[in-house]
Structures are given as structure tokens and as C-alpha cells.
Design a protein around this motif. Structure first.
Motif, PDB file in Angstrom:
ATOM      1  N   PRO A  95       0.829  -1.208   0.000  1.00  0.00           N
ATOM      2  CA  PRO A  95       0.000   0.000   0.000  1.00  0.00           C
ATOM      3  C   PRO A  95       0.865   1.260   0.000  1.00  0.00           C
ATOM      4  O   PRO A  95       1.915   1.306   0.642  1.00  0.00           O
ATOM      5  CB  PRO A  95      -0.809  -0.117   1.291  1.00  0.00           C
ATOM      6  N   VAL A  96       0.413   2.271  -0.722  1.00  0.00           N
ATOM      7  CA  VAL A  96       1.092   3.565  -0.721  1.00  0.00           C
ATOM      8  C   VAL A  96       0.352   4.559   0.162  1.00  0.00           C
ATOM      9  O   VAL A  96       0.887   5.599   0.525  1.00  0.00           O
ATOM     10  CB  VAL A  96       1.262   4.131  -2.151  1.00  0.00           C
ATOM     11  N   GLU A  97      -0.881   4.228   0.515  1.00  0.00           N
ATOM     12  CA  GLU A  97      -1.676   5.060   1.408  1.00  0.00           C
ATOM     13  C   GLU A  97      -2.554   4.146   2.249  1.00  0.00           C
ATOM     14  O   GLU A  97      -3.262   3.297   1.717  1.00  0.00           O
ATOM     15  CB  GLU A  97      -2.556   6.006   0.596  1.00  0.00           C
ATOM     16  N   THR A  98      -2.453   4.299   3.571  1.00  0.00           N
ATOM     17  CA  THR A  98      -3.271   3.477   4.471  1.00  0.00           C
ATOM     18  C   THR A  98      -4.092   4.373   5.390  1.00  0.00           C
ATOM     19  O   THR A  98      -3.726   5.514   5.649  1.00  0.00           O
ATOM     20  CB  THR A  98      -2.406   2.533   5.336  1.00  0.00           C
ATOM     21  N   VAL A  99      -5.171   3.825   5.871  1.00  0.00           N
ATOM     22  CA  VAL A  99      -6.046   4.495   6.830  1.00  0.00           C
ATOM     23  C   VAL A  99      -6.253   3.515   7.973  1.00  0.00           C
ATOM     24  O   VAL A  99      -6.642   2.370   7.735  1.00  0.00           O
ATOM     25  CB  VAL A  99      -7.404   4.852   6.177  1.00  0.00           C
ATOM     26  N   PRO A 100      -5.988   3.930   9.220  1.00  0.00           N
ATOM     27  CA  PRO A 100      -6.193   2.999  10.335  1.00  0.00           C
ATOM     28  C   PRO A 100      -7.676   2.824  10.637  1.00  0.00           C
ATOM     29  O   PRO A 100      -8.475   3.736  10.394  1.00  0.00           O
ATOM     30  CB  PRO A 100      -5.475   3.687  11.500  1.00  0.00           C
ATOM     31  N   GLU A 123      -6.659  -2.193 -11.082  1.00  0.00           N
ATOM     32  CA  GLU A 123      -5.502  -1.784 -11.881  1.00  0.00           C
ATOM     33  C   GLU A 123      -4.982  -0.400 -11.508  1.00  0.00           C
ATOM     34  O   GLU A 123      -3.787  -0.149 -11.569  1.00  0.00           O
ATOM     35  CB  GLU A 123      -5.839  -1.850 -13.365  1.00  0.00           C
ATOM     36  N   ASP A 124      -5.874   0.505 -11.096  1.00  0.00           N
ATOM     37  CA  ASP A 124      -5.446   1.860 -10.740  1.00  0.00           C
ATOM     38  C   ASP A 124      -5.010   1.987  -9.276  1.00  0.00           C
ATOM     39  O   ASP A 124      -4.681   3.066  -8.810  1.00  0.00           O
ATOM     40  CB  ASP A 124      -6.539   2.877 -11.054  1.00  0.00           C
ATOM     41  N   GLY A 125      -5.000   0.875  -8.525  1.00  0.00           N
ATOM     42  CA  GLY A 125      -4.552   0.874  -7.138  1.00  0.00           C
ATOM     43  C   GLY A 125      -5.660   1.024  -6.110  1.00  0.00           C
ATOM     44  O   GLY A 125      -5.410   0.920  -4.911  1.00  0.00           O
ATOM     45  N   ARG A 126      -6.897   1.255  -6.560  1.00  0.00           N
ATOM     46  CA  ARG A 126      -8.028   1.330  -5.629  1.00  0.00           C
ATOM     47  C   ARG A 126      -8.300  -0.033  -5.025  1.00  0.00           C
ATOM     48  O   ARG A 126      -8.018  -1.056  -5.638  1.00  0.00           O
ATOM     49  CB  ARG A 126      -9.301   1.792  -6.341  1.00  0.00           C
ATOM     50  N   LYS A 157     -10.383   2.268   1.983  1.00  0.00           N
ATOM     51  CA  LYS A 157      -9.821   3.589   1.678  1.00  0.00           C
ATOM     52  C   LYS A 157      -8.333   3.521   1.335  1.00  0.00           C
ATOM     53  O   LYS A 157      -7.736   4.528   0.988  1.00  0.00           O
ATOM     54  CB  LYS A 157     -10.043   4.521   2.867  1.00  0.00           C
ATOM     55  N   TRP A 158      -7.730   2.357   1.471  1.00  0.00           N
ATOM     56  CA  TRP A 158      -6.313   2.210   1.152  1.00  0.00           C
ATOM     57  C   TRP A 158      -6.094   2.387  -0.349  1.00  0.00           C
ATOM     58  O   TRP A 158      -6.997   2.177  -1.160  1.00  0.00           O
ATOM     59  CB  TRP A 158      -5.811   0.836   1.555  1.00  0.00           C
ATOM     60  N   ARG A 159      -4.862   2.713  -0.707  1.00  0.00           N
ATOM     61  CA  ARG A 159      -4.459   2.813  -2.114  1.00  0.00           C
ATOM     62  C   ARG A 159      -3.138   2.081  -2.296  1.00  0.00           C
ATOM     63  O   ARG A 159      -2.259   2.140  -1.450  1.00  0.00           O
ATOM     64  CB  ARG A 159      -4.286   4.277  -2.548  1.00  0.00           C
ATOM     65  N   PHE A 160      -3.034   1.392  -3.424  1.00  0.00           N
ATOM     66  CA  PHE A 160      -1.815   0.684  -3.808  1.00  0.00           C
ATOM     67  C   PHE A 160      -1.265   1.324  -5.071  1.00  0.00           C
ATOM     68  O   PHE A 160      -1.970   2.061  -5.761  1.00  0.00           O
ATOM     69  CB  PHE A 160      -2.125  -0.799  -4.076  1.00  0.00           C
TER      70      PHE A 160
END
Length: 119
Positions: free
Chosen positions: A32-37, A60-63, A97-100
Motif C-alpha cells: 500500500p502507498v496510502e493506508t487508513v487505520p 488496476e489503478d490501485g483502488r 480507503k487504502w491505495r496501492f
């Protein structure tokens, strides 16, 4: 008429199920490049320790889509009942809500959220 309606309903159910199939596992480099606890009350968080594992689909877009709890191991530390469902719900809301980083094709990834008592 009823027979035609039943066939149409059966076909729509099959088409929904096939589009929700779990894709192949993501590669080891998919992080993940963005995480939410997960958001649980502070009082609740002090009552348990353990982890919840969720499987998510990385588009594919990381969602992240289709988060599902695959394992819950929470241990009660204080008196009272642990509301496992509340923790699982908080985890699913957070990981959605995470993003990869973008991936070549959609894939499935297991993520682990740890809960630890701070005191």
C-alpha cells in the motif's frame, strides 16, 4: 411467462457471480502507498489485542474494492465482551480507503491489521 422470468433471473444471478470472482493473488511487491487505520473507540481499543486479516481486491489503478474479513483473532484483556463485529467493520471500512501502486491487472491481497494494548 413465469418460466421466461425464472430463466432471466437465473442468468442475471450467474452473471453477477462470475463478475465477483476473486482474481489471482497480487505479487509480493504489491504494497500500500496510502493506508487508513481502523477507527474504534479508545476505550474499546484498550480492551483487546490480536489481529484481523482482510482480503481485498486491488484494481488496476490501485483502488481497493471488495474487502472481506478472512480471519479474526482478538483476545479480551479487560472485563466485558469484545464486540468482534465492530472491529471487523472498522477494518473493512478502513482498508477500502487504502491505495496501492497501479498493478498490471486486478489482483487479491491479504492485509493484516494488528491491535495491541498500549499500556
Amino acid at each position: 411467462m413465469n418460466r421466461i422470468l425464472m430463466i432471466a433471473m437465473a442468468l442475471s444471478i450467474v452473471s453477477c457471480q462470475t463478475s465477483d470472482e476473486v482474481p489471482p493473488p497480487c505479487g509480493a511487491g504489491t504494497i500500500p502507498v496510502e493506508t487508513v487505520p481502523p477507527r474504534v473507540s479508545a476505550a474499546s481499543e484498550l480492551q483487546v489485542r490480536g489481529s484481523i486479516v482482510a482480503t481485498v481486491v486491488v484494481e488496476e489503478d490501485g483502488r481497493v474494492t471488495n474487502p472481506v474479513t478472512t480471519r479474526s483473532q482478538l483476545e479480551q484483556l479487560d472485563r466485558g465482551k469484545v464486540d468482534t463485529a465492530a472491529y471487523e467493520s472498522a477494518v473493512l471500512i478502513a482498508v477500502e480507503k487504502w491505495r496501492f501502486s497501479p498493478v498490471p491487472s486486478r489482483c487479491a491481497k491479504k492485509v493484516t491489521i494488528d491491535f495491541r494494548r498500549l499500556h
